[in-house]
Design a protein around this motif. Structure first.
Motif, PDB file in Angstrom:
ATOM      1  N   ILE A  17       2.462  16.657   5.740  1.00 32.94           N
ATOM      2  CA  ILE A  17       3.446  16.039   5.358  1.00 32.94           C
ATOM      3  C   ILE A  17       3.539  15.355   4.209  1.00 32.94           C
ATOM      4  CG2 ILE A  17       5.715  15.074   5.972  1.00 32.94           C
ATOM      5  CD1 ILE A  17       5.033  15.671   8.932  1.00 32.94           C
ATOM      6  N   ASP A  18       3.960  15.897   3.070  1.00 29.75           N
ATOM      7  CA  ASP A  18       3.945  15.295   1.584  1.00 29.75           C
ATOM      8  C   ASP A  18       5.556  14.860   1.370  1.00 29.75           C
ATOM      9  OD1 ASP A  18       3.305  14.166  -0.809  1.00 29.75           O
ATOM     10  OD2 ASP A  18       3.126  16.476  -1.775  1.00 29.75           O
ATOM     11  N   ILE A  19       5.535  13.390   1.140  1.00 26.74           N
ATOM     12  CA  ILE A  19       6.860  12.873   1.043  1.00 26.74           C
ATOM     13  C   ILE A  19       6.876  11.611  -0.006  1.00 26.74           C
ATOM     14  CG2 ILE A  19       7.914  13.347   3.128  1.00 26.74           C
ATOM     15  CD1 ILE A  19       6.988  10.606   4.226  1.00 26.74           C
ATOM     16  N   ASP A  20       7.905  11.004  -0.296  1.00 27.58           N
ATOM     17  CA  ASP A  20       7.852   9.692  -1.135  1.00 27.58           C
ATOM     18  C   ASP A  20       7.895   8.409  -0.313  1.00 27.58           C
ATOM     19  OD1 ASP A  20       7.760  11.316  -3.875  1.00 27.58           O
ATOM     20  OD2 ASP A  20      10.100  11.806  -3.137  1.00 27.58           O
ATOM     21  N   ILE A  21       8.727   8.482   0.603  1.00 25.97           N
ATOM     22  CA  ILE A  21       8.764   7.285   1.369  1.00 25.97           C
ATOM     23  C   ILE A  21       8.818   7.545   3.038  1.00 25.97           C
ATOM     24  CG2 ILE A  21      10.389   5.383   1.804  1.00 25.97           C
ATOM     25  CD1 ILE A  21      11.792   6.067  -0.809  1.00 25.97           C
ATOM     26  N   LEU A  22       8.043   6.836   3.417  1.00 25.74           N
ATOM     27  CA  LEU A  22       7.813   6.831   5.178  1.00 25.74           C
ATOM     28  C   LEU A  22       8.393   5.709   5.759  1.00 25.74           C
ATOM     29  CD1 LEU A  22       6.761   8.273   7.604  1.00 25.74           C
ATOM     30  CD2 LEU A  22       4.659   6.798   7.490  1.00 25.74           C
ATOM     31  N   ILE A  23       9.394   5.787   6.537  1.00 24.17           N
ATOM     32  CA  ILE A  23      10.057   4.684   6.993  1.00 24.17           C
ATOM     33  C   ILE A  23       9.615   4.489   8.683  1.00 24.17           C
ATOM     34  CG2 ILE A  23      12.225   3.449   7.608  1.00 24.17           C
ATOM     35  CD1 ILE A  23      13.508   5.052   5.296  1.00 24.17           C
ATOM     36  N   GLY A  39      20.744  11.225  -0.787  1.00 21.95           N
ATOM     37  CA  GLY A  39      21.261  11.710  -1.977  1.00 21.95           C
ATOM     38  C   GLY A  39      20.415  11.168  -3.197  1.00 21.95           C
ATOM     39  N   SER A  40      19.402  10.661  -3.100  1.00 23.94           N
ATOM     40  CA  SER A  40      18.474  10.048  -3.909  1.00 23.94           C
ATOM     41  C   SER A  40      17.487  11.087  -4.534  1.00 23.94           C
ATOM     42  CB  SER A  40      17.758   8.625  -3.352  1.00 23.94           C
ATOM     43  OG  SER A  40      16.763   9.206  -2.442  1.00 23.94           O
ATOM     44  N   ALA A  41      16.603  10.596  -5.404  1.00 20.38           N
ATOM     45  CA  ALA A  41      15.423  11.599  -5.850  1.00 20.38           C
ATOM     46  C   ALA A  41      14.209  11.420  -4.843  1.00 20.38           C
ATOM     47  CB  ALA A  41      15.027  11.179  -7.166  1.00 20.38           C
ATOM     48  N   GLN A  42      14.435  10.699  -3.809  1.00 21.63           N
ATOM     49  CA  GLN A  42      13.232  10.517  -2.803  1.00 21.63           C
ATOM     50  C   GLN A  42      13.402  11.247  -1.644  1.00 21.63           C
ATOM     51  OE1 GLN A  42      11.213   8.506  -4.282  1.00 21.63           O
ATOM     52  NE2 GLN A  42      12.347   7.282  -5.538  1.00 21.63           N
ATOM     53  N   ARG A  43      12.029  11.798  -1.319  1.00 13.62           N
ATOM     54  CA  ARG A  43      11.950  12.727  -0.243  1.00 13.62           C
ATOM     55  C   ARG A  43      11.581  11.583   1.093  1.00 13.62           C
ATOM     56  NH1 ARG A  43       7.158  16.118  -1.675  1.00 13.62           N
ATOM     57  NH2 ARG A  43       6.723  13.988  -2.651  1.00 13.62           N
ATOM     58  N   LYS A 165       4.025   7.951  -0.833  1.00 15.88           N
ATOM     59  CA  LYS A 165       4.001   7.036  -2.130  1.00 15.88           C
ATOM     60  C   LYS A 165       4.326   5.749  -1.604  1.00 15.88           C
ATOM     61  CE  LYS A 165       5.334  10.147  -5.732  1.00 15.88           C
ATOM     62  NZ  LYS A 165       6.128  10.469  -6.696  1.00 15.88           N
ATOM     63  N   LEU A 166       5.010   5.470  -0.303  1.00 15.12           N
ATOM     64  CA  LEU A 166       5.547   4.117   0.016  1.00 15.12           C
ATOM     65  C   LEU A 166       5.527   4.157   1.592  1.00 15.12           C
ATOM     66  CD1 LEU A 166       6.568   1.157  -0.489  1.00 15.12           C
ATOM     67  CD2 LEU A 166       8.826   1.977  -0.555  1.00 15.12           C
ATOM     68  N   ILE A 167       5.250   3.216   2.306  1.00 17.76           N
ATOM     69  CA  ILE A 167       5.435   2.896   3.800  1.00 17.76           C
ATOM     70  C   ILE A 167       6.505   1.838   3.879  1.00 17.76           C
ATOM     71  CG2 ILE A 167       4.497   2.411   6.019  1.00 17.76           C
ATOM     72  CD1 ILE A 167       1.874   3.515   4.681  1.00 17.76           C
ATOM     73  N   VAL A 168       7.415   2.042   4.366  1.00 20.66           N
ATOM     74  CA  VAL A 168       8.316   0.933   4.965  1.00 20.66           C
ATOM     75  C   VAL A 168       8.361   0.635   6.166  1.00 20.66           C
ATOM     76  CG1 VAL A 168      10.703   0.026   4.680  1.00 20.66           C
ATOM     77  CG2 VAL A 168      10.066   1.685   2.936  1.00 20.66           C
ATOM     78  N   HIS A 169       7.970  -0.717   6.810  1.00 21.08           N
ATOM     79  CA  HIS A 169       7.807  -1.110   8.020  1.00 21.08           C
ATOM     80  C   HIS A 169       8.980  -1.825   8.302  1.00 21.08           C
ATOM     81  CE1 HIS A 169       3.468  -0.491   8.101  1.00 21.08           C
ATOM     82  NE2 HIS A 169       3.350  -0.876   6.868  1.00 21.08           N
ATOM     83  N   ALA A 170       9.911  -1.082   9.421  1.00 20.55           N
ATOM     84  CA  ALA A 170      11.035  -1.537   9.859  1.00 20.55           C
ATOM     85  C   ALA A 170      11.075  -1.557  11.302  1.00 20.55           C
ATOM     86  CB  ALA A 170      12.338  -0.728   9.300  1.00 20.55           C
ATOM     87  N   GLU A 171      10.019  -1.889  12.040  1.00 19.78           N
ATOM     88  CA  GLU A 171       9.832  -1.696  13.424  1.00 19.78           C
ATOM     89  C   GLU A 171       8.964  -2.866  13.936  1.00 19.78           C
ATOM     90  OE1 GLU A 171       8.658   1.819  16.502  1.00 19.78           O
ATOM     91  OE2 GLU A 171       7.097   1.343  15.261  1.00 19.78           O
ATOM     92  N   GLY A 172       9.686  -3.576  15.086  1.00 17.00           N
ATOM     93  CA  GLY A 172       8.958  -4.749  15.733  1.00 17.00           C
ATOM     94  C   GLY A 172       9.126  -6.132  15.011  1.00 17.00           C
ATOM     95  N   THR A 173       8.362  -7.001  15.589  1.00 24.24           N
ATOM     96  CA  THR A 173       8.623  -8.253  14.938  1.00 24.24           C
ATOM     97  C   THR A 173       7.317  -8.609  14.382  1.00 24.24           C
ATOM     98  OG1 THR A 173       7.844  -9.224  17.115  1.00 24.24           O
ATOM     99  CG2 THR A 173      10.264  -9.314  16.643  1.00 24.24           C
ATOM    100  N   GLY A 322       6.437   3.530  -4.549  1.00 23.10           N
ATOM    101  CA  GLY A 322       5.290   2.625  -4.479  1.00 23.10           C
ATOM    102  C   GLY A 322       4.904   1.810  -5.541  1.00 23.10           C
ATOM    103  N   ASP A 323       5.653   1.838  -6.583  1.00 28.04           N
ATOM    104  CA  ASP A 323       5.228   1.280  -7.904  1.00 28.04           C
ATOM    105  C   ASP A 323       5.176  -0.388  -7.638  1.00 28.04           C
ATOM    106  OD1 ASP A 323       4.648   0.681 -10.972  1.00 28.04           O
ATOM    107  OD2 ASP A 323       6.543  -0.120 -10.721  1.00 28.04           O
ATOM    108  N   PRO A 324       3.832  -0.759  -7.740  1.00 27.27           N
ATOM    109  CA  PRO A 324       3.516  -2.369  -7.449  1.00 27.27           C
ATOM    110  C   PRO A 324       4.449  -3.096  -8.009  1.00 27.27           C
ATOM    111  CG  PRO A 324       1.666  -0.998  -7.721  1.00 27.27           C
ATOM    112  CD  PRO A 324       2.685  -0.139  -8.212  1.00 27.27           C
TER     113      PRO A 324
END
Length: 392
Positions: A17-23, A39-43, A165-173, A322-324
């Motif tokens: 699976i090739d994406i831009d943002i994994l949440i 509606g953004s440019a991000q997959r 390109k980016l991993i967003v962590h939104a789970e747990g504490t 994921g640009d630093p």
């Protein structure tokens, strides 16, 4: 935000699976970020280790007027599901001084709302296409390289690979680690819904006691109650029958209100947990996984929703999600709101959760000053409604 067309990620078995943002994490904050990126440019792909089970989730959530505005922008606000808070009465047990904050003073329909978790989740979930979401998906391994992160997950017993390109962590504490800070309040929260003898008239109560804050939030015809006490007392309260629990609640509140019925009760420990670093290479943490606050004044979820909104704004048109440098800019931009929210809740708990005589006087003078000084009261009210940066 402008409209773009981004292709949905492929879900074909055995495919990478090739994406831009994994949440990671399909709670309200993760879903809000996914919806905000529509509606953004991000997959975008949203994964969660759980299956949607919030249809019967009875938990109540406190949402500020600012969060309502955010959810309305996402077309995810459930207008009939929330109970408005039009006044907040703040006082201390066994001491003088009180203040009353009213939505009328700010030309707002409400200071905030109390909504069941299931209703908030349903409104956000409706904004997410099925192809952007995978449930029962656990993250096994994360490897980051200069331009991509490779994530190995297990879904329905099968290993799958996600390039993002980016991993967003939104789970747990936040868990233990070198960049995690923890403050144990040595308090437990007992949460229940109680029926008042008289109508609540859309007034919330924040009553400070030596054991900890006691909050009563209007929810339908009841109050959603957060009863904060030391761990030993929490165990005893959970073991009481309904009549004895209501008697203890009346006593703790100071006999100012009467209650005639209670629903089931649950308890959990209270700590402040937060990450000192919000970003790492091609990874960012938002919501409760970035900071878990004491529930006093109901700041935690509202802070997390602002995390999601500001991150979406920073990623919407970006070529490399994921640009630093962009991630560092996001982290810097969140510090005022984040630190302000943590300091606000932590300071309240530490100042009010004791029975020290000199502090009783200081607290009483402070509450009296808050009531008599509109600029000071306005500062506190706006802080609760829109955060430390008075968003939006």
């Amino acid at each position: 935000m402008t409209e773009h067309a981004a292709q949905s990620p492929t879900m074909a078995p055995n495919a990478v699976i090739d994406i831009d943002i994994l949440i990671v994490g399909a709670g309200p904050v993760g879903m809000a970020l996914t919806a905000a990126l529509a509606g953004s440019a991000q997959r975008v792909l949203l994964v969660d280790s759980r299956q949607r089970g919030w249809a019967t989730d009875p938990r109540a959530l406190a949402l500020s007027q600012g969060s309502r505005q955010l959810l309305e922008r996402l077309d995810a606000w459930q207008a009939t599901a929330g109970t408005a808070i039009r006044q907040i009465h703040v006082s201390q047990r066994g001491g003088f001084g009180r203040t009353l904050i009213s939505s009328e003073d700010y030309g707002l329909p409400a200071l905030g709302y109390v909504m069941r978790y299931r209703d908030l989740a349903a409104g956000l979930s409706a904004r997410i296409p099925p192809e952007q979401r995978i449930e029962l998906c656990t993250v096994d391994k994360i490897e980051t390289e200069e331009h991509v992160a490779t994530v190995t997950v297990t879904h329905l017993g099968e290993k799958r690979t996600i390039k993002t390109k980016l991993i967003v962590h939104a789970e747990g504490t936040p868990d233990r680690g070198p960049d995690i800070r923890i403050r144990d309040y040595h308090q437990h929260a007992i949460v229940a819904e109680v029926r008042p003898a008289a109508g609540h008239h859309n007034r919330a109560w924040e009553r400070f006691t030596p054991d900890g804050p006691l909050a009563l939030l209007p929810l339908d015809q009841d109050y959603s109650t957060v009863f904060t006490v030391p761990p030993g007392k929490a165990a005893r309260l959970l073991a009481l029958d309904d009549e004895a629990f209501l008697a203890a609640l009346r006593d703790q509140f100071g006999q100012r209100l009467d209650f005639i019925a209670t629903g089931p009760r649950i308890g959990f420990p209270l700590t402040l947990r937060y990450r000192t670093q919000l970003v790492q290479h091609r990874q960012v943490w938002i919501g409760n996984t970035a900071q878990t606050l004491h529930p006093v004044s109901g700041q935690g979820l509202n802070l997390g929703l602002r995390d999601a909104w500001e991150l979406a704004e920073s990623l919407f048109d970006r070529a490399d999600a994921g640009d630093p440098s962009a991630l560092k800019a996001y982290a810097r931009g969140r510090q005022i709101d984040r630190r302000g929210s943590m300091a606000f809740t932590d300071g309240i708990v530490r100042l009010f959760s004791n029975n020290v005589a000199p502090l009783n006087l200081v607290r009483g003078v402070g509450l009296l000053a808050l009531d008599l000084c509109p600029p000071l009261r306005n500062f506190v009210a706006k802080r609760m409604i829109w955060g430390a940066r008075a968003w939006p």
